[in-house]
Design a protein around this motif. Structure first.
Motif, mmCIF file in Angstrom:
data_model
loop_
_atom_site.group_PDB
_atom_site.id
_atom_site.type_symbol
_atom_site.label_atom_id
_atom_site.label_comp_id
_atom_site.label_asym_id
_atom_site.label_seq_id
_atom_site.Cartn_x
_atom_site.Cartn_y
_atom_site.Cartn_z
ATOM 1 N N PRO A 74 -17.529 3.095 -5.602
ATOM 2 C CA PRO A 74 -17.875 2.877 -4.200
ATOM 3 C C PRO A 74 -17.556 1.473 -3.690
ATOM 4 N N TRP A 75 -17.610 0.483 -4.533
ATOM 5 C CA TRP A 75 -17.376 -0.905 -4.116
ATOM 6 C C TRP A 75 -15.906 -1.250 -4.013
ATOM 7 N N LEU A 76 -15.042 -0.396 -4.528
ATOM 8 C CA LEU A 76 -13.637 -0.747 -4.704
ATOM 9 C C LEU A 76 -12.964 -1.229 -3.429
ATOM 10 N N TYR A 77 -13.004 -0.439 -2.366
ATOM 11 C CA TYR A 77 -12.228 -0.798 -1.187
ATOM 12 C C TYR A 77 -12.830 -1.964 -0.413
ATOM 13 N N ASP A 78 -14.095 -2.246 -0.613
ATOM 14 C CA ASP A 78 -14.701 -3.405 0.039
ATOM 15 C C ASP A 78 -14.241 -4.720 -0.584
ATOM 16 N N ASN A 79 -13.932 -4.675 -1.866
ATOM 17 C CA ASN A 79 -13.608 -5.895 -2.604
ATOM 18 C C ASN A 79 -12.177 -5.941 -3.113
ATOM 19 N N THR A 80 -11.338 -5.060 -2.625
ATOM 20 C CA THR A 80 -9.974 -4.978 -3.126
ATOM 21 C C THR A 80 -8.993 -5.536 -2.104
ATOM 22 N N PRO A 81 -8.075 -6.390 -2.537
ATOM 23 C CA PRO A 81 -7.056 -6.907 -1.615
ATOM 24 C C PRO A 81 -6.247 -5.766 -0.997
ATOM 25 N N HIS A 82 -5.800 -5.982 0.221
ATOM 26 C CA HIS A 82 -5.068 -4.968 0.982
ATOM 27 C C HIS A 82 -3.838 -4.470 0.217
ATOM 28 N N VAL A 83 -3.118 -5.366 -0.418
ATOM 29 C CA VAL A 83 -1.918 -4.998 -1.172
ATOM 30 C C VAL A 83 -2.261 -3.992 -2.283
ATOM 31 N N VAL A 84 -3.371 -4.220 -2.960
ATOM 32 C CA VAL A 84 -3.788 -3.321 -4.035
ATOM 33 C C VAL A 84 -4.217 -1.973 -3.460
ATOM 34 N N SER A 85 -4.945 -1.993 -2.342
ATOM 35 C CA SER A 85 -5.356 -0.735 -1.689
ATOM 36 C C SER A 85 -4.139 0.101 -1.325
ATOM 37 N N GLU A 86 -3.104 -0.552 -0.790
ATOM 38 C CA GLU A 86 -1.870 0.167 -0.453
ATOM 39 C C GLU A 86 -1.225 0.766 -1.696
ATOM 40 N N GLU A 87 -1.209 0.012 -2.773
ATOM 41 C CA GLU A 87 -0.614 0.491 -4.027
ATOM 42 C C GLU A 87 -1.393 1.684 -4.569
ATOM 43 N N LEU A 88 -2.718 1.626 -4.494
ATOM 44 C CA LEU A 88 -3.541 2.744 -4.956
ATOM 45 C C LEU A 88 -3.309 3.980 -4.094
ATOM 46 N N ASP A 89 -3.179 3.781 -2.785
ATOM 47 C CA ASP A 89 -2.894 4.905 -1.889
ATOM 48 C C ASP A 89 -1.540 5.534 -2.224
ATOM 49 N N LYS A 90 -0.548 4.698 -2.496
ATOM 50 C CA LYS A 90 0.789 5.192 -2.848
ATOM 51 C C LYS A 90 0.727 6.027 -4.136
ATOM 52 N N ALA A 91 0.009 5.522 -5.133
ATOM 53 C CA ALA A 91 -0.102 6.233 -6.409
ATOM 54 C C ALA A 91 -0.911 7.516 -6.247
ATOM 55 N N ARG A 92 -1.938 7.477 -5.415
ATOM 56 C CA ARG A 92 -2.779 8.652 -5.206
ATOM 57 C C ARG A 92 -2.033 9.754 -4.438
ATOM 58 N N LYS A 93 -1.201 9.354 -3.487
ATOM 59 C CA LYS A 93 -0.427 10.339 -2.721
ATOM 60 C C LYS A 93 0.601 11.032 -3.601
ATOM 61 N N SER A 94 0.971 10.382 -4.672
ATOM 62 C CA SER A 94 1.909 10.982 -5.635
ATOM 63 C C SER A 94 1.107 11.665 -6.733
ATOM 64 N N LEU A 95 0.177 12.531 -6.354
ATOM 65 C CA LEU A 95 -0.715 13.158 -7.326
ATOM 66 C C LEU A 95 0.016 13.920 -8.405
ATOM 67 N N CYS A 96 1.235 14.325 -8.119
ATOM 68 C CA CYS A 96 1.974 15.029 -9.163
ATOM 69 C C CYS A 96 2.270 14.090 -10.336
ATOM 70 N N LEU A 97 2.184 12.789 -10.100
ATOM 71 C CA LEU A 97 2.431 11.840 -11.183
ATOM 72 C C LEU A 97 1.261 11.779 -12.162
ATOM 73 N N PHE A 98 0.043 11.640 -11.627
ATOM 74 C CA PHE A 98 -1.115 11.395 -12.488
ATOM 75 C C PHE A 98 -2.190 12.449 -12.285
ATOM 76 N N GLU A 99 -2.834 12.796 -13.376
ATOM 77 C CA GLU A 99 -3.980 13.695 -13.288
ATOM 78 C C GLU A 99 -5.114 12.994 -12.558
ATOM 79 N N ARG A 100 -5.247 11.703 -12.854
ATOM 80 C CA ARG A 100 -6.278 10.892 -12.183
ATOM 81 C C ARG A 100 -5.890 9.423 -12.285
ATOM 82 N N ILE A 101 -6.551 8.623 -11.468
ATOM 83 C CA ILE A 101 -6.387 7.168 -11.533
ATOM 84 C C ILE A 101 -7.737 6.593 -11.918
ATOM 85 N N GLU A 102 -7.723 5.712 -12.890
ATOM 86 C CA GLU A 102 -8.947 5.063 -13.341
ATOM 87 C C GLU A 102 -8.887 3.578 -13.029
ATOM 88 N N ILE A 103 -10.060 2.990 -12.826
ATOM 89 C CA ILE A 103 -10.181 1.542 -12.712
ATOM 90 C C ILE A 103 -10.809 1.069 -14.011
#
Length: 151
Positions: free
Chosen positions: A49-78
């Motif tokens: 829950p705290w991730l997007y409040d404390n995450t730099p914008h560049v990292v949020s964009e990268e996570l969104d890019k990886a998440r939109k490519s769900l065919c790549l990963f079963e899940r994303i972990e922090i």
């Protein structure tokens, strides 16, 4: 704050013919082992829950890019410890595979620095364990500093 994205369209890691090309480097061998020990807390991306409040914008964009490519990963972990998280894509198959997506936090650490920190932590832990053994004893100054059990 240190920020590192591992996405590289030119880097397409080796995959079987059934898998899509993966633009993130795979964590394998010693590198995987070190990051797993150094970043022991693993939480699925949707459960942070705290991730997007404390995450730099560049990292949020990268996570969104990886998440939109769900065919790549079963899940994303922090993977994290205080102040130094890393986003990791997880693929299941015959063997679970891990891919670096992004890392950010207080310091840019090389693998050698991670090794050194882990050695220091292990050494400090061993000192604490030895010190705890002495908690059961008291020091009697009148008996030439002899250790004897606390009554």
């Amino acid at each position: 704050m240190f920020i590192e994205s591992y996405y590289d369209e030119r880097y397409m890691g080796p995959t079987s013919s059934r898998e899509p090309a993966i633009p993130y480097p795979e964590l394998v061998g010693e590198e995987l082992s070190l990051w797993q020990r150094y970043l022991p807390v693993r939480t699925e991306l949707g459960n942070v829950p705290w991730l997007y409040d404390n995450t730099p914008h560049v990292v949020s964009e990268e996570l969104d890019k990886a998440r939109k490519s769900l065919c790549l990963f079963e899940r994303i972990e922090i993977w994290s410890r205080s102040g130094d998280p890393m986003a990791v894509g997880v693929m299941r198959g015959e063997q679970t595979r891990y891919f670096s997506i992004a890392r950010w936090g207080d310091a840019k650490l090389t693998l050698e620095q991670v090794k050194k920190r882990l050695r220091v932590e292990k050494w400090m832990f061993s000192l604490v364990c030895r010190g705890n053994d002495l908690d059961f004893y008291s020091c009697d100054i009148g008996s030439h500093y002899a250790l004897r059990p606390i009554a």
